[in-house]
Write an enzyme that holds these catalytic residues in place. Structure first.
Site, PDB file in Angstrom:
ATOM      1  N   GLY A  70       8.165 -15.134  -4.145  1.00  0.00           N
ATOM      2  CA  GLY A  70       9.405 -15.505  -3.463  1.00  0.00           C
ATOM      3  C   GLY A  70      10.526 -15.674  -4.464  1.00  0.00           C
ATOM      4  N   CYS A 101       2.565 -15.140  -8.058  1.00  0.00           N
ATOM      5  CA  CYS A 101       3.911 -15.394  -8.565  1.00  0.00           C
ATOM      6  C   CYS A 101       4.420 -16.764  -8.081  1.00  0.00           C
ATOM      7  CB  CYS A 101       4.847 -14.252  -8.183  1.00  0.00           C
ATOM      8  SG  CYS A 101       6.332 -14.188  -9.215  1.00  0.00           S
ATOM      9  N   TYR A 102       5.360 -16.805  -7.117  1.00  0.00           N
ATOM     10  CA  TYR A 102       5.791 -18.101  -6.587  1.00  0.00           C
ATOM     11  C   TYR A 102       4.593 -18.858  -6.022  1.00  0.00           C
ATOM     12  CZ  TYR A 102       8.421 -21.597  -3.903  1.00  0.00           C
ATOM     13  OH  TYR A 102       8.921 -22.774  -3.403  1.00  0.00           O
ATOM     14  N   HIS A 190       2.001  -9.345 -10.094  1.00  0.00           N
ATOM     15  CA  HIS A 190       1.954  -8.830  -8.725  1.00  0.00           C
ATOM     16  C   HIS A 190       0.878  -7.750  -8.596  1.00  0.00           C
ATOM     17  CE1 HIS A 190       5.491 -10.793  -6.914  1.00  0.00           C
ATOM     18  NE2 HIS A 190       5.976 -10.773  -8.155  1.00  0.00           N
ATOM     19  N   GLU A 192      -0.196  -6.437  -5.918  1.00  0.00           N
ATOM     20  CA  GLU A 192      -0.019  -5.639  -4.699  1.00  0.00           C
ATOM     21  C   GLU A 192       0.815  -4.375  -4.903  1.00  0.00           C
ATOM     22  OE1 GLU A 192       3.290  -8.819  -4.532  1.00  0.00           O
ATOM     23  OE2 GLU A 192       1.309  -8.536  -5.413  1.00  0.00           O
ATOM     24  N   GLY A 246       7.924  12.284  20.844  1.00  0.00           N
ATOM     25  CA  GLY A 246       7.296  13.360  20.093  1.00  0.00           C
ATOM     26  C   GLY A 246       6.901  12.941  18.702  1.00  0.00           C
ATOM     27  N   ASP A 249       4.324   7.639  16.393  1.00  0.00           N
ATOM     28  CA  ASP A 249       4.092   6.338  17.026  1.00  0.00           C
ATOM     29  C   ASP A 249       3.979   6.462  18.547  1.00  0.00           C
ATOM     30  OD1 ASP A 249       4.375   5.388  14.458  1.00  0.00           O
ATOM     31  OD2 ASP A 249       6.441   4.720  14.737  1.00  0.00           O
ATOM     32  N   LYS A 394       2.143   1.836   9.540  1.00  0.00           N
ATOM     33  CA  LYS A 394       2.305   3.268   9.811  1.00  0.00           C
ATOM     34  C   LYS A 394       1.057   4.063   9.430  1.00  0.00           C
ATOM     35  CE  LYS A 394       5.485   6.399  10.967  1.00  0.00           C
ATOM     36  NZ  LYS A 394       6.267   6.315  12.200  1.00  0.00           N
ATOM     37  N   LYS A 530      16.711   5.468  -2.941  1.00  0.00           N
ATOM     38  CA  LYS A 530      16.979   4.251  -2.164  1.00  0.00           C
ATOM     39  C   LYS A 530      16.295   3.063  -2.819  1.00  0.00           C
ATOM     40  CE  LYS A 530      16.153   1.982   2.278  1.00  0.00           C
ATOM     41  NZ  LYS A 530      15.489   2.038   3.596  1.00  0.00           N
TER      42      LYS A 530
END
Length: 538
Positions: A70, A101-102, A190, A192, A246, A249, A394, A530
């Protein structure tokens, strides 16, 4: 519409009896990755706000608790902390805890250690060294030195009583600590993130070897459980309606519902005039013939394009398309109800990241939501929601699709935005510009499949720019549109890198688009990542 006027969903999942790993989120950008890594082990987990009450946690069969990272400092006023009642529950049930971590600093803060702001912050890759002569079940099978990802300013300077140091870096003395008697472990790094190559091994050691979680989260079983549950819920005569786009999901949700209740599920596809080339025709064939879904398609393209005439602002485009979609869907739902008598349920393709967004810790100034709007459908429809995918990420939806026998090409389709090509046409949306983009996009996707790059890419598409450029074709001068190809690598769509597409593939795309698509004479390639850019242009 006010918030109270929309159909709502609860943030609480339905797996009350299934043993789970509970992840308490302290606002880390990586919290969802912890959940994904645990699910990848086929172990069920849920993410909760770090401020979760003992009343919410206690009814669950919790095999382990992971405290996330965090942005706060544990000693700051207003910093989030696990409630004393939850710590008491952990002690009474002897639930193993891993602080990351936190989360490590929260363990130290709670049990008498000391945390201070480090003179030197540690961000990025770091080599972790296991202390000589030290063995820990958490690091079992790992070498004495390994790379991990660090992202912290504060650090532990004194371990709590009963906790012993296990590993360190050059900058931090207590990178791993443990108290075997209390069944508590802490990591400053971390595990993960993908930048920690052996992080999955550490998490597996904790979740499976230490906590004893059973890897029984299997999509075949999930499908069978849902089918059984929905048959009980809907009953032998109940009907369900739902929108199909289509995409993966809605396809998986529709096939799952069809397997449960057959033709009593009524799927509706709305053609807004901004779909991919031949999308409505192909989706109808695929869903009706291959998947046996009871699907009807409403061609509302003229209605949508008429409303979009002259509109250039992307947010305005989204609002017009969203509002009109709801109107068209409601009209079609009313027709279905006139045919069948009554319909009580709506199928919604909500995924677990949407649920996480509604329950994760946002900080002391933000409200922790217990509900969030779903699809913008008004509550006046008086429908009860069925959300078969709301516990899934997903990649799990794709796995479920394969388990249901849906063809691989459908399962691995790239995401497509709700407003469709309208937000990939910069400037005004017209039928002519839609057709130009449809043709260019189809060629690019075809070439990605041919060259074997499609499955390696998270999302790929073409953007039609509001720019014209001079060109030469044959002996003549042209003055036509410029377009740009966008291909990104990503696993979570929260961050993304541009895909390094080989020049020869780019060359083939450019040659075909400029020669085959009347209206484009220049093709560019977007090499922004991004952040700072977004994946879509609008």
């Amino acid at each position: 519409m006010g918030d109270e006027e929309y159909l709502k969903q609860s943030a609480q999942l339905g797996q009350m009896d299934r043993p789970q790993v509970a992840i308490l989120d302290f606002g880390s950008q990586y919290s969802h990755l912890i959940a994904r890594r645990v699910r990848e082990m086929h172990v069920y987990c849920e993410l909760y706000s770090c401020l979760v009450s003992v009343d919410e946690l206690a009814p669950h069969k919790i095999t382990a608790i992971i405290l996330s990272g965090g942005p706060n400092s544990v000693y700051e006023e207003g910093a989030p902390h696990v409630s004393p009642e939850v710590w008491k529950l952990i002690e009474e049930r002897s639930i193993p805890v891993l602080g990351i971590c936190y989360g490590l600093q929260e363990l130290a803060h709670t049990f008498g250690g000391e945390v201070q702001s480090g003179l030197k912050h540690e961000y990025g890759k770091a080599m972790v060294s296991v202390l000589e002569g030290t063995k820990s079940q958490l690091l079992e099978g790992l070498p004495s030195e390994f790379q991990m990802w660090m992202s912290h300013g504060d650090k532990l300077t004194k371990a709590p009583a009963g906790f012993k140091p296990v590993a360190r870096t050059d900058n931090a003395e207590f990178v791993t600590i443990e108290n075997v008697e209390k069944r508590m472990w802490g990591l400053q790094c971390h595990p993960e993130v993908t930048h920690s190559p052996l992080g999955k091994d550490i998490l597996h050691n904790f979740v499976v070897k230490i906590a004893g979680a059973t890897p029984n989260w299997v999509m075949n079983d999930y499908a069978n459980e849902f089918i059984e549950d929905v048959r009980k819920k809907v009953g032998p005569e109940g009907h369900v309606i739902g929108a199909v786009s289509g995409g993966v999901d809605s396809t998986v949700a529709a096939v799952l519902m069809t397997k449960a209740i057959g033709d009593r599920f009524h799927a509706v596809m709305v053609d807004n005039g901004c779909l991919r080339k031949d999308e409505a025709k192909n989706c109808l064939k695929r869903m009706r013939e291959d998947c046996k879904v009871n699907l009807r398609c409403v061609d509302a393209s003229e209605r949508f394009l008429g409303l979009l005439k002259g509109v250039t602002d992307p947010e305005q485009k989204r609002k017009i398309i969203g509002k009109t979609f709801i109107e068209v869907f409601q009209e079609e739902a009313a027709k279905i109800e006139r045919d069948i008598g009554t319909c009580d349920y709506l199928l919604q393709g909500t995924l677990y990241p949407d649920v996480i967004e509604s329950i994760s810790y946002k900080g002391p100034s933000a409200t922790i939501k217990t509900h969030h709007n779903v699809g913008g459908l008004p509550a006046t429809m008086k429908l009860k929601l069925i959300e078969p995918l709301r516990e899934l990420f997903k990649d799990e939806v794709r796995e479920l699709g394969m388990a249901l026998g849906i063809d691989e090409a459908s399962v691995w389709r790239h995401p497509f935005p709700g407003p469709g090509l309208a937000i990939r046409i910069l400037g005004e949306v017209t039928a002519e510009r839609v057709e130009i983009l449809q043709q260019a996009d189809a060629i690019v996707i075809e070439e990605l499949h041919k060259s074997g790059h499609y499955r390696k890419i998270g999302q790929a598409f073409v953007v039609l720019l509001p720019v014209k450029t001079v060109g030469v074709m044959g002996d003549g001068r042209t003055y036509e549109n410029c377009a740009s190809v966008r291909c990104v690598e990503t696993t979570d769509y929260m961050t993304a890198d541009f895909y390094h597409l080989p020049y020869e593939v780019m060359g083939t795309m450019s040659n075909r688009v400029i020669n085959e698509v009347r209206g484009i004479n220049r093709l560019c390639y977007d090499i922004s990542s991004k952040p700072p850019a977004t994946i879509e242009w609008e």
